[in-house]
Design a protein around this motif. Structure first.
Motif, mmCIF file in Angstrom:
data_model
loop_
_atom_site.group_PDB
_atom_site.id
_atom_site.type_symbol
_atom_site.label_atom_id
_atom_site.label_comp_id
_atom_site.label_asym_id
_atom_site.label_seq_id
_atom_site.Cartn_x
_atom_site.Cartn_y
_atom_site.Cartn_z
ATOM 1 N N ASP A 66 76.237 -21.223 -23.440
ATOM 2 C CA ASP A 66 75.334 -21.335 -24.586
ATOM 3 C C ASP A 66 75.638 -22.578 -25.421
ATOM 4 O O ASP A 66 74.794 -23.015 -26.200
ATOM 5 N N ASN A 67 76.842 -23.131 -25.247
ATOM 6 C CA ASN A 67 77.249 -24.325 -25.993
ATOM 7 C C ASN A 67 77.037 -25.619 -25.219
ATOM 8 O O ASN A 67 77.405 -26.698 -25.703
ATOM 9 N N ASP A 68 76.470 -25.526 -24.027
ATOM 10 C CA ASP A 68 76.148 -26.723 -23.245
ATOM 11 C C ASP A 68 75.065 -27.501 -23.999
ATOM 12 O O ASP A 68 74.047 -26.926 -24.395
ATOM 13 N N PRO A 69 75.263 -28.794 -24.221
ATOM 14 C CA PRO A 69 74.245 -29.577 -24.936
ATOM 15 C C PRO A 69 72.855 -29.495 -24.307
ATOM 16 O O PRO A 69 71.859 -29.546 -25.032
ATOM 17 N N PHE A 70 72.751 -29.350 -22.982
ATOM 18 C CA PHE A 70 71.438 -29.166 -22.353
ATOM 19 C C PHE A 70 70.794 -27.870 -22.831
ATOM 20 O O PHE A 70 69.589 -27.826 -23.077
ATOM 21 N N ASP A 71 71.580 -26.815 -22.968
ATOM 22 C CA ASP A 71 71.037 -25.534 -23.430
ATOM 23 C C ASP A 71 70.654 -25.612 -24.908
ATOM 24 O O ASP A 71 69.581 -25.156 -25.302
ATOM 25 N N ILE A 72 71.522 -26.195 -25.701
ATOM 26 C CA ILE A 72 71.248 -26.333 -27.133
ATOM 27 C C ILE A 72 69.955 -27.119 -27.359
ATOM 28 O O ILE A 72 69.169 -26.789 -28.250
ATOM 29 N N ALA A 73 69.717 -28.131 -26.529
ATOM 30 C CA ALA A 73 68.504 -28.964 -26.657
ATOM 31 C C ALA A 73 67.264 -28.300 -26.066
ATOM 32 O O ALA A 73 66.171 -28.862 -26.148
ATOM 33 N N GLY A 74 67.420 -27.117 -25.462
ATOM 34 C CA GLY A 74 66.266 -26.412 -24.900
ATOM 35 C C GLY A 74 65.796 -26.974 -23.565
ATOM 36 O O GLY A 74 64.636 -26.790 -23.198
ATOM 37 N N LEU A 75 66.684 -27.636 -22.825
ATOM 38 C CA LEU A 75 66.295 -28.287 -21.581
ATOM 39 C C LEU A 75 66.453 -27.395 -20.349
ATOM 40 O O LEU A 75 66.015 -27.762 -19.264
ATOM 41 N N ILE A 76 67.078 -26.234 -20.513
ATOM 42 C CA ILE A 76 67.277 -25.329 -19.381
ATOM 43 C C ILE A 76 66.203 -24.251 -19.417
ATOM 44 O O ILE A 76 66.154 -23.434 -20.333
ATOM 45 N N ASP A 77 65.350 -24.275 -18.413
ATOM 46 C CA ASP A 77 64.270 -23.293 -18.300
ATOM 47 C C ASP A 77 64.808 -21.963 -17.796
ATOM 48 O O ASP A 77 64.383 -20.901 -18.252
ATOM 49 N N GLU A 78 65.739 -22.023 -16.851
ATOM 50 C CA GLU A 78 66.324 -20.798 -16.279
ATOM 51 C C GLU A 78 67.786 -21.060 -15.968
ATOM 52 O O GLU A 78 68.147 -22.110 -15.440
ATOM 53 N N ARG A 79 68.621 -20.073 -16.299
ATOM 54 C CA ARG A 79 70.041 -20.126 -15.990
ATOM 55 C C ARG A 79 70.393 -18.844 -15.244
ATOM 56 O O ARG A 79 70.152 -17.746 -15.735
ATOM 57 N N VAL A 80 70.955 -19.010 -14.046
ATOM 58 C CA VAL A 80 71.346 -17.864 -13.233
ATOM 59 C C VAL A 80 72.855 -17.920 -13.048
ATOM 60 O O VAL A 80 73.392 -18.951 -12.604
ATOM 61 N N ILE A 81 73.532 -16.836 -13.384
ATOM 62 C CA ILE A 81 74.984 -16.731 -13.218
ATOM 63 C C ILE A 81 75.247 -15.634 -12.203
ATOM 64 O O ILE A 81 74.800 -14.499 -12.382
ATOM 65 N N GLN A 82 75.998 -15.986 -11.152
ATOM 66 C CA GLN A 82 76.338 -15.004 -10.122
ATOM 67 C C GLN A 82 77.827 -15.076 -9.840
ATOM 68 O O GLN A 82 78.377 -16.175 -9.646
ATOM 69 N N GLU A 83 78.486 -13.919 -9.796
ATOM 70 C CA GLU A 83 79.888 -13.914 -9.412
ATOM 71 C C GLU A 83 79.974 -14.321 -7.949
ATOM 72 O O GLU A 83 79.141 -13.947 -7.126
ATOM 73 N N TRP A 84 81.010 -15.086 -7.617
ATOM 74 C CA TRP A 84 81.119 -15.689 -6.297
ATOM 75 C C TRP A 84 82.521 -15.453 -5.756
ATOM 76 O O TRP A 84 83.503 -15.526 -6.504
ATOM 77 N N ASN A 85 82.620 -15.168 -4.465
ATOM 78 C CA ASN A 85 83.891 -14.926 -3.809
ATOM 79 C C ASN A 85 84.159 -16.021 -2.778
ATOM 80 O O ASN A 85 83.681 -15.934 -1.645
ATOM 81 N N PRO A 86 84.901 -17.065 -3.136
ATOM 82 C CA PRO A 86 85.190 -18.125 -2.173
ATOM 83 C C PRO A 86 86.177 -17.638 -1.104
ATOM 84 O O PRO A 86 87.319 -17.318 -1.418
ATOM 85 N N VAL A 87 85.725 -17.586 0.126
ATOM 86 C CA VAL A 87 86.549 -17.123 1.234
ATOM 87 C C VAL A 87 87.244 -18.294 1.920
ATOM 88 O O VAL A 87 88.383 -18.195 2.350
ATOM 89 N N PHE A 88 86.569 -19.427 2.019
ATOM 90 C CA PHE A 88 87.136 -20.634 2.607
ATOM 91 C C PHE A 88 87.104 -21.759 1.592
ATOM 92 O O PHE A 88 86.236 -21.780 0.712
ATOM 93 N N GLY A 89 87.977 -22.702 1.731
ATOM 94 C CA GLY A 89 87.970 -23.862 0.858
ATOM 95 C C GLY A 89 89.093 -23.831 -0.152
ATOM 96 O O GLY A 89 89.960 -22.955 -0.150
ATOM 97 N N PRO A 90 89.085 -24.804 -1.060
ATOM 98 C CA PRO A 90 90.219 -24.983 -1.977
ATOM 99 C C PRO A 90 90.413 -23.850 -2.975
ATOM 100 O O PRO A 90 91.505 -23.732 -3.535
ATOM 101 N N TRP A 91 89.400 -23.023 -3.198
ATOM 102 C CA TRP A 91 89.542 -21.953 -4.183
ATOM 103 C C TRP A 91 89.662 -20.578 -3.553
ATOM 104 O O TRP A 91 89.664 -19.574 -4.245
ATOM 105 N N ALA A 92 89.763 -20.511 -2.244
ATOM 106 C CA ALA A 92 89.888 -19.228 -1.545
ATOM 107 C C ALA A 92 91.180 -18.540 -1.962
ATOM 108 O O ALA A 92 92.207 -19.183 -2.163
ATOM 109 N N LYS A 93 91.081 -17.228 -2.070
ATOM 110 C CA LYS A 93 92.270 -16.449 -2.462
ATOM 111 C C LYS A 93 92.759 -15.630 -1.305
ATOM 112 O O LYS A 93 92.073 -15.193 -0.472
#
Length: 93
Positions: A66-93
């Motif tokens: 909500d504090n992103d300057p793009f959001d504050i300026a009203g430039l984001i029409d849609e924001r989708v947040i999804q929890e993600w499970n990285p299985v491969f790559g640098p953030w895999a657990k």
């Protein structure tokens, strides 16, 4: 800590986006330096972006975004947040 993939869809206002982009990128750098933002960048096929965060909870991320300057300026029409499970790559657990 959980990972979240965030997708932004921007309004059709390229001049406004360009004007606010430096401030938006400064805000992103602060999140990167804090260890919350892992990756971000614009989409190729539509006016939007993908952001990857590692943060405690969805509510905490939503408040942060909500504090992103793009959001504050009203430039984001849609924001989708999804929890993600990285299985491969640098953030895999």
């Amino acid at each position: 800590m959980s990972f979240f993939a965030v997708t932004y869809h921007y309004i059709d206002a390229p001049d406004m986006l360009a004007a606010i982009r430096p401030t938006h990128r400064e805000w992103l750098q602060v999140q990167l330096d804090a260890g919350l933002l892992k990756a971000s960048g614009p989409m190729v096929d539509f006016a939007g972006a993908l952001l990857i965060f590692e943060i405690e909870a969805l509510e905490q991320l939503a408040e942060l975004l909500d504090n992103d300057p793009f959001d504050i300026a009203g430039l984001i029409d849609e924001r989708v947040i999804q929890e993600w499970n990285p299985v491969f790559g640098p953030w895999a657990k």
